[in-house]
Design a protein around this motif. Structure first.
Motif, PDB file in Angstrom:
ATOM      1  N   ARG A  84     -23.118  59.169 -14.201  1.00 49.44           N
ATOM      2  CA  ARG A  84     -21.946  59.498 -13.500  1.00 49.44           C
ATOM      3  C   ARG A  84     -21.926  58.670 -12.181  1.00 49.44           C
ATOM      4  O   ARG A  84     -22.734  58.046 -11.848  1.00 49.44           O
ATOM      5  N   THR A  85     -20.578  58.612 -11.728  1.00 49.75           N
ATOM      6  CA  THR A  85     -20.402  58.001 -10.354  1.00 49.75           C
ATOM      7  C   THR A  85     -20.355  58.783  -9.264  1.00 49.75           C
ATOM      8  O   THR A  85     -19.970  59.949  -9.642  1.00 49.75           O
ATOM      9  N   GLY A  86     -20.440  58.439  -8.264  1.00 50.45           N
ATOM     10  CA  GLY A  86     -20.406  59.386  -7.093  1.00 50.45           C
ATOM     11  C   GLY A  86     -20.315  58.319  -5.707  1.00 50.45           C
ATOM     12  O   GLY A  86     -20.265  57.061  -5.478  1.00 50.45           O
ATOM     13  N   VAL A  87     -19.947  58.921  -4.654  1.00 50.44           N
ATOM     14  CA  VAL A  87     -19.768  58.152  -3.203  1.00 50.44           C
ATOM     15  C   VAL A  87     -20.730  59.008  -2.470  1.00 50.44           C
ATOM     16  O   VAL A  87     -20.968  60.397  -2.124  1.00 50.44           O
ATOM     17  N   VAL A  88     -21.659  58.171  -1.610  1.00 52.99           N
ATOM     18  CA  VAL A  88     -22.566  58.807  -0.630  1.00 52.99           C
ATOM     19  C   VAL A  88     -21.908  59.260   0.571  1.00 52.99           C
ATOM     20  O   VAL A  88     -20.996  58.576   1.252  1.00 52.99           O
ATOM     21  N   CYS A  89     -22.224  60.684   0.779  1.00 59.13           N
ATOM     22  CA  CYS A  89     -21.621  61.218   2.106  1.00 59.13           C
ATOM     23  C   CYS A  89     -22.559  61.128   3.162  1.00 59.13           C
ATOM     24  O   CYS A  89     -22.006  60.573   4.381  1.00 59.13           O
ATOM     25  N   ASP A  90     -23.765  61.326   3.166  1.00 57.08           N
ATOM     26  CA  ASP A  90     -24.663  61.086   4.349  1.00 57.08           C
ATOM     27  C   ASP A  90     -26.263  60.989   3.484  1.00 57.08           C
ATOM     28  O   ASP A  90     -26.403  61.623   2.400  1.00 57.08           O
ATOM     29  N   VAL A  91     -27.147  60.690   4.170  1.00 58.79           N
ATOM     30  CA  VAL A  91     -28.519  60.294   3.723  1.00 58.79           C
ATOM     31  C   VAL A  91     -29.386  61.108   4.738  1.00 58.79           C
ATOM     32  O   VAL A  91     -29.341  61.169   5.769  1.00 58.79           O
ATOM     33  N   HIS A  92     -30.480  61.704   4.024  1.00 59.76           N
ATOM     34  CA  HIS A  92     -31.488  62.560   5.052  1.00 59.76           C
ATOM     35  C   HIS A  92     -32.871  62.486   4.158  1.00 59.76           C
ATOM     36  O   HIS A  92     -33.130  62.959   3.121  1.00 59.76           O
ATOM     37  N   GLY A  93     -33.525  61.269   4.684  1.00 58.96           N
ATOM     38  CA  GLY A  93     -34.793  60.814   4.131  1.00 58.96           C
ATOM     39  C   GLY A  93     -34.479  60.169   2.826  1.00 58.96           C
ATOM     40  O   GLY A  93     -34.018  59.327   2.500  1.00 58.96           O
ATOM     41  N   GLU A  94     -35.333  60.959   1.760  1.00 59.28           N
ATOM     42  CA  GLU A  94     -35.343  60.447   0.450  1.00 59.28           C
ATOM     43  C   GLU A  94     -34.324  61.241  -0.294  1.00 59.28           C
ATOM     44  O   GLU A  94     -34.371  60.797  -1.628  1.00 59.28           O
ATOM     45  N   THR A  95     -33.344  61.795   0.272  1.00 63.76           N
ATOM     46  CA  THR A  95     -32.483  62.661  -0.375  1.00 63.76           C
ATOM     47  C   THR A  95     -30.822  62.009   0.119  1.00 63.76           C
ATOM     48  O   THR A  95     -31.041  61.626   1.207  1.00 63.76           O
ATOM     49  N   ALA A  96     -29.961  62.555  -0.479  1.00 63.46           N
ATOM     50  CA  ALA A  96     -28.741  61.958  -0.079  1.00 63.46           C
ATOM     51  C   ALA A  96     -27.669  63.076  -0.850  1.00 63.46           C
ATOM     52  O   ALA A  96     -27.862  63.632  -1.562  1.00 63.46           O
ATOM     53  N   ARG A  97     -26.617  63.150   0.206  1.00 67.53           N
ATOM     54  CA  ARG A  97     -25.448  64.154  -0.309  1.00 67.53           C
ATOM     55  C   ARG A  97     -24.385  63.153  -0.846  1.00 67.53           C
ATOM     56  O   ARG A  97     -23.888  62.256  -0.232  1.00 67.53           O
ATOM     57  N   VAL A  98     -23.777  63.533  -2.077  1.00 65.74           N
ATOM     58  CA  VAL A  98     -23.032  62.645  -2.850  1.00 65.74           C
ATOM     59  C   VAL A  98     -21.928  63.730  -3.264  1.00 65.74           C
ATOM     60  O   VAL A  98     -22.306  64.633  -3.854  1.00 65.74           O
TER      61      VAL A  98
END
Length: 237
Positions: free
Chosen positions: A148-162
């Motif tokens: 699936r596709t997504g857009v990165v909202c923010d990045v926190h270490g080794e995770t990201a909110r998409v």
């Protein structure tokens, strides 16, 4: 063997391999950017994906199933898919997947495509199971297993909110739902095949993992391949 192709394969194959769903043990080896020979060896042990890569390479006249364009054709989609004859692909898969029932691929001679979305929605049994039973667990598996596709909202270490559109069942029809935010991983213990992430990046996701940063055109191709398959699923209700 193509280094970019091997790394591209690893980006998409790692998530289900790490979960134990396909491929050999030792998924961490797929996150070694300097381990292309080991990645290439392991790629051949992914029974499903490797079959498609071999077929695409043959149809496109490429000697290497890990050619970058071949790998991208299967996971994301590109013009190489246009060279695949559906009936020939189904005949090939009947040999490779002999004894595997469950899905709708055996009668897909007029519509088969050498793309991961075809494997998810027609070779795997989940879409057919959903149609028979309405079991919501099938929706969850299809949602995570597809690319699936997504857009990165923010990045926190080794995770990201998409931000992405989950697959939902609406009136008995599978369709992308409203945009939601999800937390996903892009690195494991400091190991990743991505150079980094920036808010606004368009990305592809497999299970709970960010596979790659892609272009708008690649997103559109991937989404078009999925919509094609969802149309066939809806038509078989």
């Amino acid at each position: 063997m193509s280094l970019p192709g091997a790394l591209s394969f690893a980006r998409y194959a790692y998530p289900p391999n790490q979960l134990g769903y396909c491929g050999p043990d030792g998924a961490a080896a797929l996150l070694r950017a300097d381990g292309e020979q080991e990645i290439a060896r392991r790629a051949r042990l992914f029974e499903g994906a490797w079959s498609y890569l071999e077929f695409i390479a043959r149809a496109a006249g490429h000697a290497d199933p890990l050619d970058e364009a071949v790998v991208q054709a299967y996971w994301v989609g590109n013009d190489l898919l246009d060279r695949v004859v559906p009936a020939e692909l189904v005949d090939f898969l009947r040999t490779r997947f002999a004894g595997q029932a469950g899905g709708t691929w055996n009668d897909a001679g007029s519509r088969a495509i050498a793309h991961h979305s075809f494997h998810v929605f027609e070779v795997y049994p989940w879409a057919a199971m959903l149609r028979r039973t309405g079991n919501p667990a099938a929706v969850s598996v299809l949602e995570k297993c597809r690319i699936r596709t997504g857009v990165v909202c923010d990045v926190h270490g080794e995770t990201a909110r998409v931000s992405s559109r989950p697959l939902i069942l609406d009136g008995g029809v599978l369709t992308p739902g409203p945009v939601r935010h999800e937390s996903v991983t892009w690195s494991a213990g400091g190991h990743t095949l991505l150079s980094g992430l920036t808010p606004g990046d368009r990305v592809t996701l497999h299970w709970d993992w960010i596979c790659d940063v892609v272009t708008e055109e690649q997103c559109a191709r991937l989404e078009a391949c999925e919509q094609r398959q969802l149309g066939f699923v809806a038509g078989r209700r």
